[in-house]
Design an enzyme around this catalytic site. Structure first.
Site, mmCIF file in Angstrom:
data_model
loop_
_atom_site.group_PDB
_atom_site.id
_atom_site.type_symbol
_atom_site.label_atom_id
_atom_site.label_comp_id
_atom_site.label_asym_id
_atom_site.label_seq_id
_atom_site.Cartn_x
_atom_site.Cartn_y
_atom_site.Cartn_z
ATOM 1 N N PHE A 113 31.106 -16.237 16.564
ATOM 2 C CA PHE A 113 30.879 -16.976 15.334
ATOM 3 C C PHE A 113 31.045 -16.036 14.146
ATOM 4 O O PHE A 113 30.504 -14.929 14.145
ATOM 5 C CB PHE A 113 29.475 -17.582 15.335
ATOM 6 C CG PHE A 113 29.255 -18.558 14.225
ATOM 7 C CD1 PHE A 113 29.965 -19.753 14.187
ATOM 8 C CD2 PHE A 113 28.350 -18.298 13.211
ATOM 9 C CE1 PHE A 113 29.779 -20.671 13.164
ATOM 10 C CE2 PHE A 113 28.152 -19.213 12.180
ATOM 11 C CZ PHE A 113 28.867 -20.398 12.158
ATOM 12 N N TYR A 209 18.028 -25.454 15.744
ATOM 13 C CA TYR A 209 18.373 -26.765 15.191
ATOM 14 C C TYR A 209 19.480 -27.461 15.963
ATOM 15 O O TYR A 209 19.833 -28.599 15.648
ATOM 16 C CB TYR A 209 18.762 -26.651 13.714
ATOM 17 C CG TYR A 209 19.797 -25.599 13.388
ATOM 18 C CD1 TYR A 209 21.142 -25.816 13.612
ATOM 19 C CD2 TYR A 209 19.413 -24.383 12.842
ATOM 20 C CE1 TYR A 209 22.089 -24.859 13.313
ATOM 21 C CE2 TYR A 209 20.342 -23.415 12.525
ATOM 22 C CZ TYR A 209 21.682 -23.652 12.763
ATOM 23 O OH TYR A 209 22.612 -22.687 12.468
ATOM 24 N N LYS A 210 20.046 -26.819 16.974
ATOM 25 C CA LYS A 210 21.091 -27.457 17.766
ATOM 26 C C LYS A 210 20.450 -28.184 18.954
ATOM 27 O O LYS A 210 19.794 -29.204 18.773
ATOM 28 C CB LYS A 210 22.112 -26.419 18.215
ATOM 29 C CG LYS A 210 22.824 -25.695 17.074
ATOM 30 C CD LYS A 210 23.861 -24.719 17.602
ATOM 31 C CE LYS A 210 24.427 -23.819 16.525
ATOM 32 N NZ LYS A 210 25.148 -24.536 15.464
ATOM 33 N N ARG A 356 35.311 -31.383 18.155
ATOM 34 C CA ARG A 356 34.248 -30.910 19.047
ATOM 35 C C ARG A 356 33.297 -32.049 19.417
ATOM 36 O O ARG A 356 32.953 -32.880 18.577
ATOM 37 C CB ARG A 356 33.415 -29.809 18.392
ATOM 38 C CG ARG A 356 34.122 -28.531 18.086
ATOM 39 C CD ARG A 356 33.116 -27.405 17.822
ATOM 40 N NE ARG A 356 32.027 -27.808 16.920
ATOM 41 C CZ ARG A 356 30.994 -27.039 16.635
ATOM 42 N NH1 ARG A 356 30.876 -25.843 17.182
ATOM 43 N NH2 ARG A 356 30.041 -27.462 15.799
#
Length: 397
Positions: A113, A209-210, A356
């Protein structure tokens, strides 16, 4: 066995929506609003500053850390929650490189990332010109681990394609060559089984938070192994990482163990939402989650390849080699995703051409997958992506 009908009922999913973007932001746990309201109106409202003592606010980062630790195979007392993921990457990386003072190379891969790489670049700019960030293709990481490397900075699951690194094998090789490991679990925690203790990882970080469903802006976590907990020194030595914060010493003394990785004041209201989300995980077996996510993702891949011409699988074909997400390349991917979202199926897009889709069994089932495939089929075959409103780029993709 995990009761997925019970976990599904624990989330608020808007009517008419199929949510395939939990790999970016998890949905709202139904109990989160009540828990946040309690913290705001009863704890903050009635206790005021006494809440730090009376309501256990000061201990929340460690309490929540232990609850996350169970999901990532960490030893009790070695995970703490707070700050953002980028901050935790910087902390872990800075502490790790100090543990290898005679080496100067940080190894990462081109699938990592970008924010992780930015943090590494920023750290190197402070350390001086003798240090280097070395990037290799994801499949070349193992071969690049040598005695020259100080630290590996690897995200276990690629944010774009879902490609999954072999954490056990890479950590084993790193340890054999005296390399300190930093693992980013942003797309792993809550999605796949992780065994930090079993593989011998040195440091790990991740967001909540995912797949953990802590809400937008939910705080990150950091893990420091028992081997390093009393030696690792945080470059960001915030006051709550001090051995005695309320002594207000002018000089820094690192707190005990992973608590020294605390930086700023914990975001109590946001942590309350995360706490509600973690309650759902108490009855969940991650191997069940993994098995079911593979079933759902395989069903989706088969459906898309049978009914959506022009979409090309960008994720590994073998589900064992990917996390809980699947990506397809499509020339008009951004507009197609906007059309899909407008028709009630929410995924997301990553440049230049990747659509995605995340598969979180806590709130998805086979009917959702079939309906999502059918909607995507209509978007592609009816060329809905050509609609002008879907061509306009938004700030968040």
């Amino acid at each position: 066995m995990t009761d997925f009908s019970a976990t599904r009922a624990a989330f608020h999913i808007p009517d008419g929506v199929i949510y395939l973007d939990g790999n970016s932001l998890g949905p709202l746990p139904k109990t989160a609003a009540r828990r946040v309201s309690e913290v705001v109106t009863q704890e903050w409202g009635d206790h005021l500053i006494k809440g730090w003592n009376d309501c256990g606010w000061m201990d929340m980062p460690m309490r929540l850390g232990d609850r996350i630790g169970r999901l990532i195979g960490a030893e009790p007392g070695h995970v703490v929650v707070g700050d953002t993921l980028s901050i935790k990457v910087f902390q872990a990386l800075a502490a790790a490189i100090k543990l290898n003072p005679d080496r100067r190379v940080i190894l990462s891969d081109t699938g990592n990332f970008p924010s992780d790489l930015y943090m590494a670049e920023g750290l190197i700019s402070l350390l001086g010109p003798d240090y280097d960030l070395r990037l290799v293709a994801p499949e070349d990481v193992s071969a690049a681990i040598t005695e020259e490397i100080a630290v590996t900075l690897i995200t276990e699951v690629d944010y774009r394609t879902g490609r999954k690194h072999d954490m056990a094998a890479l950590t084993k090789k790193a340890r054999a060559h005296g390399v300190v490991t930093v693992w980013d679990l942003a797309h792993s925690a809550g999605a796949i089984p992780v065994d930090l203790r079993g593989v011998g990882a040195d440091f790990a970080v991740g967001c909540t938070y995912k797949y953990l469903n802590g809400g937008p802006g939910a705080p990150a976590f950091i893990y420091v192994s028992p081997d390093h907990a009393e030696k690792a020194l945080p470059a960001l030595s915030g006051w709550l990482g001090h051995d005695s914060p309320f002594a207000f010493d002018l000089g820094y003394r690192a707190g005990a163990g992973v608590s020294r990785m605390r930086v700023g004041t914990p975001p109590i209201v946001q942590m309350a939402a995360l706490e509600a989300a973690l309650d759902i995980w108490d009855g969940v077996d991650l191997q069940d989650v993994r098995n079911r996510s593979i079933d759902l993702s395989e069903r989706f891949v088969a459906g898309v390849e049978a009914h959506c011409p022009g979409l090309v699988l960008a994720s590994p074909r073998d589900p064992a080699q990917r996390g809980s997400q699947v990506s397809f390349r499509f020339e008009h991917g951004y507009a197609a995703m906007q059309a899909l979202i407008a028709n009630g199926v929410i995924g997301d897009f990553r440049a230049p051409d990747m659509m995605r889709f995340g598969f979180a069994p806590l709130y998805l089932d086979e009917d959702d997958i079939d309906a999502a495939v059918d909607t995507l089929r209509r978007v592609i075959t009816d060329r809905l992506w050509e609609t002008p409103e879907f061509q306009r780029k938004k700030a968040v993709t």
